[in-house]
Design a protein around this motif. Sequence first.
Motif, short mmCIF file in Angstrom:
data_model
loop_
_atom_site.label_atom_id
_atom_site.label_comp_id
_atom_site.label_asym_id
_atom_site.label_seq_id
_atom_site.Cartn_x
_atom_site.Cartn_y
_atom_site.Cartn_z
N ALA A 82 -4.88 52.54 -75.49
CA ALA A 82 -5.77 53.46 -76.18
C ALA A 82 -4.99 54.30 -77.21
O ALA A 82 -5.47 54.55 -78.31
CB ALA A 82 -6.47 54.38 -75.18
N SER A 83 -3.77 54.70 -76.84
CA SER A 83 -2.95 55.47 -77.77
C SER A 83 -2.50 54.62 -78.94
O SER A 83 -2.41 55.09 -80.07
CB SER A 83 -1.73 56.07 -77.04
N LEU A 84 -2.22 53.33 -78.69
CA LEU A 84 -1.89 52.43 -79.79
C LEU A 84 -3.06 52.33 -80.75
O LEU A 84 -2.89 52.41 -81.98
CB LEU A 84 -1.54 51.03 -79.26
N GLY A 85 -4.26 52.18 -80.19
CA GLY A 85 -5.44 52.08 -81.03
C GLY A 85 -5.65 53.33 -81.87
O GLY A 85 -5.92 53.25 -83.07
N ARG A 86 -5.50 54.50 -81.24
CA ARG A 86 -5.67 55.75 -81.99
C ARG A 86 -4.60 55.91 -83.05
O ARG A 86 -4.87 56.39 -84.15
CB ARG A 86 -5.66 56.94 -81.03
N ALA A 87 -3.36 55.50 -82.74
CA ALA A 87 -2.26 55.63 -83.70
C ALA A 87 -2.54 54.80 -84.95
O ALA A 87 -2.41 55.28 -86.09
CB ALA A 87 -0.94 55.20 -83.07
N VAL A 88 -2.94 53.55 -84.76
CA VAL A 88 -3.18 52.66 -85.90
C VAL A 88 -4.43 53.10 -86.67
O VAL A 88 -4.43 53.14 -87.90
CB VAL A 88 -3.32 51.20 -85.42
N SER A 89 -5.49 53.44 -85.94
CA SER A 89 -6.72 53.86 -86.60
C SER A 89 -6.50 55.13 -87.43
O SER A 89 -6.96 55.22 -88.58
CB SER A 89 -7.82 54.11 -85.56
N ARG A 90 -5.79 56.10 -86.88
CA ARG A 90 -5.55 57.34 -87.61
C ARG A 90 -4.58 57.13 -88.77
O ARG A 90 -4.68 57.83 -89.78
CB ARG A 90 -5.03 58.42 -86.65
N TYR A 91 -3.67 56.18 -88.63
CA TYR A 91 -2.79 55.88 -89.76
C TYR A 91 -3.61 55.43 -90.95
O TYR A 91 -3.39 55.86 -92.09
CB TYR A 91 -1.76 54.81 -89.40
N VAL A 92 -4.57 54.52 -90.70
CA VAL A 92 -5.39 53.99 -91.80
C VAL A 92 -6.34 55.05 -92.34
O VAL A 92 -6.39 55.31 -93.54
CB VAL A 92 -6.18 52.75 -91.34
N SER A 93 -7.08 55.70 -91.44
CA SER A 93 -8.15 56.60 -91.88
C SER A 93 -7.65 57.94 -92.38
O SER A 93 -8.12 58.46 -93.40
CB SER A 93 -9.15 56.82 -90.74
N THR A 94 -6.69 58.54 -91.66
CA THR A 94 -6.24 59.89 -91.97
C THR A 94 -4.95 59.92 -92.77
O THR A 94 -4.85 60.56 -93.81
CB THR A 94 -6.06 60.72 -90.68
N SER A 95 -3.93 59.21 -92.28
CA SER A 95 -2.63 59.24 -92.96
C SER A 95 -2.70 58.61 -94.35
O SER A 95 -2.08 59.09 -95.30
CB SER A 95 -1.57 58.52 -92.12
N GLN A 101 -6.64 52.59 -99.92
CA GLN A 101 -5.43 53.32 -100.28
C GLN A 101 -4.25 52.87 -99.42
O GLN A 101 -3.11 52.87 -99.89
CB GLN A 101 -5.67 54.83 -100.13
N ALA A 102 -4.50 52.47 -98.18
CA ALA A 102 -3.42 51.93 -97.35
C ALA A 102 -2.87 50.66 -97.99
O ALA A 102 -1.65 50.43 -98.02
CB ALA A 102 -3.93 51.64 -95.94
N ALA A 103 -3.76 49.82 -98.54
CA ALA A 103 -3.32 48.59 -99.21
C ALA A 103 -2.51 48.92 -100.46
O ALA A 103 -1.50 48.27 -100.76
CB ALA A 103 -4.53 47.73 -99.56
N GLN A 104 -2.93 49.95 -101.20
CA GLN A 104 -2.19 50.34 -102.40
C GLN A 104 -0.80 50.86 -102.05
O GLN A 104 0.15 50.70 -102.82
CB GLN A 104 -2.97 51.41 -103.17
N ARG A 105 -0.65 51.47 -100.88
CA ARG A 105 0.65 51.98 -100.45
C ARG A 105 1.65 50.85 -100.15
O ARG A 105 2.83 51.12 -99.97
CB ARG A 105 0.49 52.86 -99.20
N MET A 106 1.18 49.62 -100.10
CA MET A 106 2.09 48.51 -99.81
C MET A 106 3.09 48.29 -100.94
O MET A 106 4.13 47.67 -100.75
CB MET A 106 1.30 47.22 -99.54
N GLY A 107 2.79 48.80 -102.13
CA GLY A 107 3.77 48.82 -103.22
C GLY A 107 4.44 47.50 -103.49
O GLY A 107 3.80 46.51 -103.83
N ARG A 210 5.77 49.12 -93.16
CA ARG A 210 5.15 50.23 -93.90
C ARG A 210 4.67 51.32 -92.95
O ARG A 210 4.90 52.51 -93.17
CB ARG A 210 3.98 49.69 -94.73
N ILE A 211 4.00 50.91 -91.87
CA ILE A 211 3.48 51.88 -90.89
C ILE A 211 4.63 52.64 -90.24
O ILE A 211 4.61 53.87 -90.14
CB ILE A 211 2.63 51.18 -89.82
N CYS A 212 5.66 51.90 -89.80
CA CYS A 212 6.77 52.54 -89.09
C CYS A 212 7.54 53.48 -90.00
O CYS A 212 7.99 54.55 -89.56
CB CYS A 212 7.70 51.47 -88.50
N ASN A 213 7.71 53.12 -91.25
CA ASN A 213 8.41 54.01 -92.17
C ASN A 213 7.58 55.22 -92.52
O ASN A 213 8.11 56.32 -92.68
CB ASN A 213 8.82 53.25 -93.44
#
Length: 288
Positions: A82-95, A101-107, A210-213
Amino acid sequence: MGTSTAYGGPGGGTPLIPSWLGDPETGSEPDVDQNGPPAPDLVNPPTPPDKPPISKAADPQRFSGARSNFTRFAVSGGNDRASLGRAVSRYVSTSSGGARQAAQRMGASRGAGARLLGFLADANARGMREALLELNLGSMAGRPISEVFVALADHICPGAGTVDEGIAREAYIETIIDLAGEGLADLDAFTSEQMDTVFELYATHAIEARICNDIGTKVVTMPSNARVAHQVEKQLRDFIRGAVSDALIRTQESAPNMAQNHVLTFVDSVYESAFSILQSLGDAEADQ
């Protein structure tokens, strides 16, 4: 993770899409008057140009939710899905501010992914030998797959001077390491399925790095037990790869005949779709 280029993560005030993160395939130079600047008009001086708008600073806490949830997942040894799910979901939606915009951050990983996919498509269409000759690498024809892809590194990932370029190259190196485990050995008969597998591996590693960095691996508490830490990394990678696999299928269905001049658009679509799927999968895990 794995060989990830770890750092403390971006500052909270960093804009969601950095100003330097442009289109890796194109660039523009300012117009230059070859005859030199005109003489200044001292009677009617020009109106000073408007100052460029300053990018609105992002929420300084936008990474905290993803970081804290990923730490809980890691400390659990990979059991707290559940924490993994929240971490990934919040990375995309909030971070990141959403899948696009997450795709654009792939640079740089966008351009590298497009060059890799373009080469793979050429190898699939004309044969590996002809594709290598196109890049002046004909001497690599018939060599083991790992040697061929190492020789392609500077073409796929031409720069490694920034963190963003380092992520692209790191993902490519991780892909080379994985090739043998995927049973990819016969390059003389390079199939569409093999092409999909190589690109899927690359996109997975690029998104993971990208997520880990972005989260900042130095501030995420990982298990001290190497076996447990490896399991945590594997679960994150498998989670991402599942989304990338679905995104690749979805994008191919909407664009079955990809032209060479539309490869970057195709890659962008895969990344955006993958992040959208990751957010949905994350929300589903968090609700269980």
